[in-house]
Scaffold this motif. Sequence first.
Motif, short mmCIF file in Angstrom:
data_model
loop_
_atom_site.label_atom_id
_atom_site.label_comp_id
_atom_site.label_asym_id
_atom_site.label_seq_id
_atom_site.Cartn_x
_atom_site.Cartn_y
_atom_site.Cartn_z
N GLY A 364 0.81 -1.21 0.00
CA GLY A 364 0.00 0.00 0.00
C GLY A 364 0.85 1.26 0.00
N LEU A 365 2.09 1.13 -0.46
CA LEU A 365 3.04 2.24 -0.41
C LEU A 365 3.76 2.38 -1.75
CD1 LEU A 365 4.64 1.42 3.07
CD2 LEU A 365 2.98 3.25 2.59
N ASP A 366 4.43 3.54 -1.88
CA ASP A 366 5.25 3.79 -3.06
C ASP A 366 6.59 4.33 -2.58
OD1 ASP A 366 6.04 3.98 -5.66
OD2 ASP A 366 4.35 5.21 -6.31
N VAL A 367 7.55 4.36 -3.49
CA VAL A 367 8.86 4.95 -3.18
C VAL A 367 8.78 6.45 -3.39
CG1 VAL A 367 11.27 5.09 -3.91
CG2 VAL A 367 10.11 2.85 -3.79
N SER A 368 9.27 7.22 -2.40
CA SER A 368 9.32 8.68 -2.58
C SER A 368 10.70 9.13 -3.04
CB SER A 368 8.92 9.39 -1.28
OG SER A 368 9.81 9.05 -0.23
N SER A 369 11.76 8.39 -2.65
CA SER A 369 13.09 8.75 -3.13
C SER A 369 14.08 7.63 -2.85
CB SER A 369 13.60 10.04 -2.45
OG SER A 369 13.75 9.84 -1.05
N PHE A 370 15.19 7.65 -3.61
CA PHE A 370 16.33 6.77 -3.38
C PHE A 370 17.45 7.64 -2.84
CE2 PHE A 370 13.91 5.07 -6.96
CZ PHE A 370 13.65 3.77 -6.53
N GLU A 371 18.16 7.14 -1.85
CA GLU A 371 19.20 7.95 -1.21
C GLU A 371 20.52 7.20 -1.19
OE1 GLU A 371 17.61 8.81 2.65
OE2 GLU A 371 16.03 10.14 1.88
N GLY A 372 21.61 7.96 -1.20
CA GLY A 372 22.94 7.39 -1.16
C GLY A 372 23.95 8.34 -1.78
N GLU A 373 25.20 7.91 -1.83
CA GLU A 373 26.25 8.72 -2.45
C GLU A 373 26.32 8.36 -3.94
OE1 GLU A 373 27.71 11.16 -0.92
OE2 GLU A 373 26.65 10.69 0.95
N ASP A 374 27.27 7.51 -4.31
CA ASP A 374 27.34 7.07 -5.70
C ASP A 374 26.34 5.96 -6.00
OD1 ASP A 374 29.38 8.86 -6.29
OD2 ASP A 374 30.92 7.46 -5.59
N SER A 375 26.17 5.08 -5.02
CA SER A 375 25.22 3.98 -5.15
C SER A 375 24.13 4.10 -4.10
CB SER A 375 25.94 2.62 -4.99
OG SER A 375 26.85 2.40 -6.05
N VAL A 376 23.01 3.48 -4.38
CA VAL A 376 21.89 3.55 -3.45
C VAL A 376 22.27 2.89 -2.12
CG1 VAL A 376 20.85 1.37 -4.23
CG2 VAL A 376 19.41 3.16 -3.23
N VAL A 379 16.15 3.50 0.79
CA VAL A 379 14.94 3.79 0.03
C VAL A 379 13.92 4.40 0.98
CG1 VAL A 379 13.02 2.81 -1.29
CG2 VAL A 379 15.32 1.91 -1.62
N LYS A 380 13.47 5.60 0.66
CA LYS A 380 12.47 6.27 1.48
C LYS A 380 11.10 6.04 0.87
CE LYS A 380 11.39 10.68 3.72
NZ LYS A 380 11.79 12.10 3.90
N LEU A 381 10.14 5.64 1.72
CA LEU A 381 8.80 5.31 1.24
C LEU A 381 7.83 6.45 1.46
CD1 LEU A 381 8.52 1.59 2.45
CD2 LEU A 381 9.48 2.50 0.32
N SER A 382 6.66 6.32 0.85
CA SER A 382 5.67 7.39 0.88
C SER A 382 5.10 7.63 2.27
CB SER A 382 4.54 7.08 -0.10
OG SER A 382 4.01 5.78 0.11
N ASP A 383 5.25 6.70 3.20
CA ASP A 383 4.79 6.91 4.57
C ASP A 383 5.89 7.43 5.48
OD1 ASP A 383 6.38 4.68 4.85
OD2 ASP A 383 4.93 3.53 6.02
N GLY A 384 7.07 7.71 4.90
CA GLY A 384 8.17 8.27 5.65
C GLY A 384 9.20 7.28 6.15
#
Length: 566
Positions: A364-376, A379-384
Amino acid sequence: MASSTMGSGHSRGKLEINPRRTKKPDNDGSNGGTTPSDYVEDYVCNESDLQENEMKAFDMPDDSGKVLVIKQKGKITAIGSKCTHYGAPLIKGVLGDGHVRCPWHGACFNVTTGDIEDFPGLDSLPCFDVSVEDGRVKVKAHKDALKSSKIVKAMTSPCGKDSRTFVVIGGGAAGACAVETLRQEGFSGKIIMITSELALPYDRIKLSKMLDANIAKLQLREESFYKDHGIEVHTGKIVSSVNTTDKKVCLDDGSEISYSRLLVASGSRANTANQPGSELGNIFSLRTIADANSIFKVLNKESDVVIVGASFIGMEAAAYCVGKVKSVTVVGRGSVPFEPILGQEVGARIKQLFDEKGVKFCLGLDVSSFEGEDSVSRVKLSDGQVLPANVVILGIGAQPSTSFLLDSGIEMQRGAIVVNKFMESSISDVFVAGDAAYAPVFAANDRAASIGHWQLAHYHGRIAALNMVGKQTELKSVPFFWTMLFGTSVRYSGYGAGFDDIIITGDLAALSFIAHYCVGNEVVAVATVGSDPAAAKFAELLGLKKSLSKDDVKTNGSSWVNASLF
């Protein structure tokens, strides 16, 4: 199913025995072996043992193999007993009108010639000599054909007198099946297949199930096969445009290839992420063998793997990864995996399989952003919430790979190419097959759709090729697909888009059930687990233009599986 398929009674009419046969079968896979020691023969049963619309499997002498013997329309025939795709015993399948359908993946073989008529797979079955002597049925079979239970249908050689050039764009299932069908159906001109991958056609659907796949083991044919049959395969070539006025295929290196007729079988491309951070390393789509191998190379026991998408690609990848890495988490928009296709109850039961293996879910969620330096790394989700992730696999669908046709004048619908029942596009001499086609679906009263099924791509390729050589043939296939998850096979036949109810018979908890997908009072598709050959039987019902009602299933359960088709 028992060892035979019972029909509507025993016919005492005139009996025909393989009327097209001469002394030596022309489709027995013998490769020229004609000495008596190359063959075995035996009386396999009495004529009275076979009723109309019945098939039985019999052992041949000296442990040489089995034959499948069929009686239909007053004729007794004998063919190979194992599906040429993955070797399923055809006796456990379904006898249709003139063909037998595989119980596992739905491939169909002509009961008289052994020719493959629906897919997956490329090879046909051998067929054998049958005679009746004093009421006893004798079968004569070539030993090699019995052992392999598969043959390549005879193919025409290219001829310099035929100046035509047929070009096929795409090296997937549709393209591979098309080029073989062209030669099998007598086309003697030039055939050119163009593929952007650096590989010959291969079994793509295994990639998400085995990320460490070896291309040599996945190839559908060896390079020598294409050379021997005069089929040019241009790998690593990208089509930039098609000039339908001048009949030229333009490549991105500036070269052009002229065609007499063109088949667009370019497949689809995997959707990519567009959230912030999607450009980071170790975020992968999964479409090609290069994709699969790239994912495998970065997996290790310390990997936190996040899979975005809870349908076939995502769930099969999750099943592969769990137990090989530190953690596997599936992120999906639905409340359960496969919800849009299989529904809530079936999806929930499949989720249990993954829960038991240690796969985590964020649904019931989606990805809001991918985080990291050069590589992931996160993973931040839509619920925080934030998930650790040093490998991300995207299984978020695909789009028809047709952007090179935007200026071609060819009619398209949501990126797919509109075709008629003969796989013809809106432009003369341009045919389409596979994922790129927006085609009538026979099982849905010819409602048009773009369907990305491995089986249907093969079938499209065959029908397109038949029409390219002037053998007018309409689409009549029934969609059939499957998945394997932790040793549990899910099979699906029909076209269930827009279902409004699901009737489940059998034992869902015990993974022995049939889910019937309904639109109004009509069952339009079924999904089965542990219930073979129900999916194949339903495909035959639809293929015969017969129907199954929701009311009938509510009243009689799954008794339709054992009812006669004739």
